[in-house]
Design a protein around this motif. Structure first.
Motif, PDB file in Angstrom:
ATOM      1  N   GLY A  72       0.800  -1.275   0.070  1.00  0.00           N
ATOM      2  CA  GLY A  72       0.030  -0.062  -0.089  1.00  0.00           C
ATOM      3  C   GLY A  72       0.689   1.419   0.063  1.00  0.00           C
ATOM      4  N   HIS A  73       2.132   1.137  -0.339  1.00  0.00           N
ATOM      5  CA  HIS A  73       2.948   2.340  -0.279  1.00  0.00           C
ATOM      6  C   HIS A  73       3.975   2.228  -1.219  1.00  0.00           C
ATOM      7  CE1 HIS A  73       1.213   2.330   3.715  1.00  0.00           C
ATOM      8  NE2 HIS A  73       1.608   3.713   3.982  1.00  0.00           N
ATOM      9  N   PHE A  74       4.737   3.381  -1.502  1.00  0.00           N
ATOM     10  CA  PHE A  74       6.048   3.230  -2.485  1.00  0.00           C
ATOM     11  C   PHE A  74       6.832   4.374  -1.874  1.00  0.00           C
ATOM     12  CE2 PHE A  74       3.201   6.381  -4.564  1.00  0.00           C
ATOM     13  CZ  PHE A  74       3.943   7.577  -4.604  1.00  0.00           C
ATOM     14  N   VAL A  75       8.172   3.925  -2.058  1.00  0.00           N
ATOM     15  CA  VAL A  75       9.252   4.915  -1.901  1.00  0.00           C
ATOM     16  C   VAL A  75       9.416   5.888  -2.586  1.00  0.00           C
ATOM     17  CG1 VAL A  75      11.684   4.879  -1.169  1.00  0.00           C
ATOM     18  CG2 VAL A  75      10.529   3.128  -0.282  1.00  0.00           C
ATOM     19  N   ALA A  76       9.317   7.198  -2.101  1.00  0.00           N
ATOM     20  CA  ALA A  76       9.539   8.425  -2.865  1.00  0.00           C
ATOM     21  C   ALA A  76      10.872   9.093  -2.945  1.00  0.00           C
ATOM     22  CB  ALA A  76       8.481   9.459  -2.773  1.00  0.00           C
ATOM     23  N   ASP A  77      11.605   8.975  -2.017  1.00  0.00           N
ATOM     24  CA  ASP A  77      12.855   9.672  -1.914  1.00  0.00           C
ATOM     25  C   ASP A  77      13.681   8.657  -0.680  1.00  0.00           C
ATOM     26  OD1 ASP A  77      14.678  11.728  -2.088  1.00  0.00           O
ATOM     27  OD2 ASP A  77      13.769  12.647  -0.295  1.00  0.00           O
ATOM     28  N   ILE A  78      15.043   8.644  -0.982  1.00  0.00           N
ATOM     29  CA  ILE A  78      15.742   8.097   0.040  1.00  0.00           C
ATOM     30  C   ILE A  78      17.129   9.296  -0.016  1.00  0.00           C
ATOM     31  CG2 ILE A  78      17.612   6.382   0.538  1.00  0.00           C
ATOM     32  CD1 ILE A  78      15.863   4.474  -1.089  1.00  0.00           C
ATOM     33  N   LEU A  79      17.382   9.509   1.172  1.00  0.00           N
ATOM     34  CA  LEU A  79      18.357  10.351   1.387  1.00  0.00           C
ATOM     35  C   LEU A  79      19.637   9.509   2.230  1.00  0.00           C
ATOM     36  CD1 LEU A  79      19.970  13.547   0.944  1.00  0.00           C
ATOM     37  CD2 LEU A  79      18.399  13.968   2.980  1.00  0.00           C
ATOM     38  N   VAL A  80      20.944   9.451   1.774  1.00  0.00           N
ATOM     39  CA  VAL A  80      21.977   9.114   2.800  1.00  0.00           C
ATOM     40  C   VAL A  80      22.749  10.333   3.206  1.00  0.00           C
ATOM     41  CG1 VAL A  80      23.940   7.811   2.764  1.00  0.00           C
ATOM     42  CG2 VAL A  80      22.094   6.896   1.318  1.00  0.00           C
ATOM     43  N   HIS A  81      22.888  10.645   4.458  1.00  0.00           N
ATOM     44  CA  HIS A  81      23.910  11.600   4.994  1.00  0.00           C
ATOM     45  C   HIS A  81      25.353  11.436   4.747  1.00  0.00           C
ATOM     46  CE1 HIS A  81      20.086  13.676   6.513  1.00  0.00           C
ATOM     47  NE2 HIS A  81      19.709  12.581   6.586  1.00  0.00           N
ATOM     48  N   LEU A  82      25.919  12.282   4.484  1.00  0.00           N
ATOM     49  CA  LEU A  82      27.357  12.356   4.507  1.00  0.00           C
ATOM     50  C   LEU A  82      27.866  11.957   5.931  1.00  0.00           C
ATOM     51  CD1 LEU A  82      28.268  15.071   1.927  1.00  0.00           C
ATOM     52  CD2 LEU A  82      28.156  12.619   1.490  1.00  0.00           C
ATOM     53  N   ARG A  83      29.059  11.292   6.023  1.00  0.00           N
ATOM     54  CA  ARG A  83      29.563  11.050   6.975  1.00  0.00           C
ATOM     55  C   ARG A  83      31.271  10.920   7.157  1.00  0.00           C
ATOM     56  NH1 ARG A  83      31.369   5.261   7.501  1.00  0.00           N
ATOM     57  NH2 ARG A  83      31.416   4.317   5.402  1.00  0.00           N
ATOM     58  N   ALA A  84      31.614  11.127   8.176  1.00  0.00           N
ATOM     59  CA  ALA A  84      33.148  11.404   8.301  1.00  0.00           C
ATOM     60  C   ALA A  84      33.722   9.699   7.899  1.00  0.00           C
ATOM     61  CB  ALA A  84      33.582  11.530   9.686  1.00  0.00           C
ATOM     62  N   PRO A  85      34.901   9.750   7.322  1.00  0.00           N
ATOM     63  CA  PRO A  85      35.448   8.389   6.924  1.00  0.00           C
ATOM     64  C   PRO A  85      35.477   7.407   8.040  1.00  0.00           C
ATOM     65  CG  PRO A  85      36.711  10.150   5.749  1.00  0.00           C
ATOM     66  CD  PRO A  85      35.880  10.913   6.947  1.00  0.00           C
ATOM     67  N   ALA A  86      35.785   7.771   9.378  1.00  0.00           N
ATOM     68  CA  ALA A  86      36.016   6.866  10.394  1.00  0.00           C
ATOM     69  C   ALA A  86      34.709   6.558  11.132  1.00  0.00           C
ATOM     70  CB  ALA A  86      37.159   7.479  11.368  1.00  0.00           C
ATOM     71  N   ASP A  87      33.696   7.364  10.833  1.00  0.00           N
ATOM     72  CA  ASP A  87      32.305   7.106  11.495  1.00  0.00           C
ATOM     73  C   ASP A  87      31.668   5.839  10.897  1.00  0.00           C
ATOM     74  OD1 ASP A  87      30.084   7.226  12.898  1.00  0.00           O
ATOM     75  OD2 ASP A  87      29.658   9.310  12.080  1.00  0.00           O
ATOM     76  N   ALA A  88      31.196   4.893  11.957  1.00  0.00           N
ATOM     77  CA  ALA A  88      30.626   3.773  11.517  1.00  0.00           C
ATOM     78  C   ALA A  88      28.985   3.986  11.545  1.00  0.00           C
ATOM     79  CB  ALA A  88      31.009   2.709  12.475  1.00  0.00           C
ATOM     80  N   ARG A  89      28.777   5.149  11.713  1.00  0.00           N
ATOM     81  CA  ARG A  89      27.090   5.349  11.593  1.00  0.00           C
ATOM     82  C   ARG A  89      26.959   5.968  10.482  1.00  0.00           C
ATOM     83  NH1 ARG A  89      24.970   4.410  16.995  1.00  0.00           N
ATOM     84  NH2 ARG A  89      26.802   3.948  18.427  1.00  0.00           N
ATOM     85  N   ILE A  90      25.616   5.645   9.555  1.00  0.00           N
ATOM     86  CA  ILE A  90      25.143   6.471   8.808  1.00  0.00           C
ATOM     87  C   ILE A  90      23.694   6.603   8.901  1.00  0.00           C
ATOM     88  CG2 ILE A  90      24.810   6.077   6.283  1.00  0.00           C
ATOM     89  CD1 ILE A  90      27.296   4.217   6.236  1.00  0.00           C
ATOM     90  N   ALA A  91      23.297   7.825   8.564  1.00  0.00           N
ATOM     91  CA  ALA A  91      21.722   8.230   8.679  1.00  0.00           C
ATOM     92  C   ALA A  91      21.196   8.059   7.454  1.00  0.00           C
ATOM     93  CB  ALA A  91      21.622   9.611   9.288  1.00  0.00           C
ATOM     94  N   ILE A  92      20.148   7.516   7.300  1.00  0.00           N
ATOM     95  CA  ILE A  92      19.288   7.091   5.976  1.00  0.00           C
ATOM     96  C   ILE A  92      17.866   7.434   6.263  1.00  0.00           C
ATOM     97  CG2 ILE A  92      18.778   5.380   4.176  1.00  0.00           C
ATOM     98  CD1 ILE A  92      20.958   3.683   5.307  1.00  0.00           C
ATOM     99  N   ASP A  93      17.290   8.718   5.418  1.00  0.00           N
ATOM    100  CA  ASP A  93      16.048   9.196   5.460  1.00  0.00           C
ATOM    101  C   ASP A  93      15.155   8.438   4.404  1.00  0.00           C
ATOM    102  OD1 ASP A  93      17.008  10.480   7.601  1.00  0.00           O
ATOM    103  OD2 ASP A  93      16.699  12.468   6.543  1.00  0.00           O
TER     104      ASP A  93
END
Length: 106
Positions: A72-93
């Motif tokens: 009943g839904h579809f993905v309209a947008d995906i945003l991957v936030h930039l990160r520092a090279p040593a950072d193991a955490r990545i934010a995805i909207d």
């Protein structure tokens, strides 16, 4: 197992990233325009120790065109936030929209 959109996305993202990281749904926020309604989902990917940055980047690049199967839904947008090279955490909207012509969710 939950069948809501956030749970479906979490499960499919975890399958997508597999052994390279763990995905967590951090929060959700309702979204609407004049013609559509949906939800903005905020995820965090924590990469596993020892996974090279080039491997993570190779997984992230095609994510924006990945086909998700969400009732009943579809993905309209995906945003991957930039990160520092040593950072193991990545934010995805991810913005999901209620499909006006699709089959309603169960």
């Amino acid at each position: 197992m939950k069948n809501d959109v956030g749970s479906q996305l979490t499960m499919q993202l975890q399958q997508y990233f597999g052994r390279y990281g763990e995905i967590t749904l951090k929060r959700e926020k309702p979204w609407a325009s004049i013609t559509f309604s949906g939800t903005r989902h905020y995820f965090e990917l924590i990469t596993e120790p020892g996974v090279e940055e080039k491997t993570v980047n190779a997984l992230l690049a095609p994510l924006v065109s990945h086909e998700f199967d969400i009732s009943g839904h579809f993905v309209a947008d995906i945003l991957v936030h930039l990160r520092a090279p040593a950072d193991a955490r990545i934010a995805i909207d991810i913005l999901t929209i209620v499909d006006p012509v699709g089959k309603p969710a169960d």
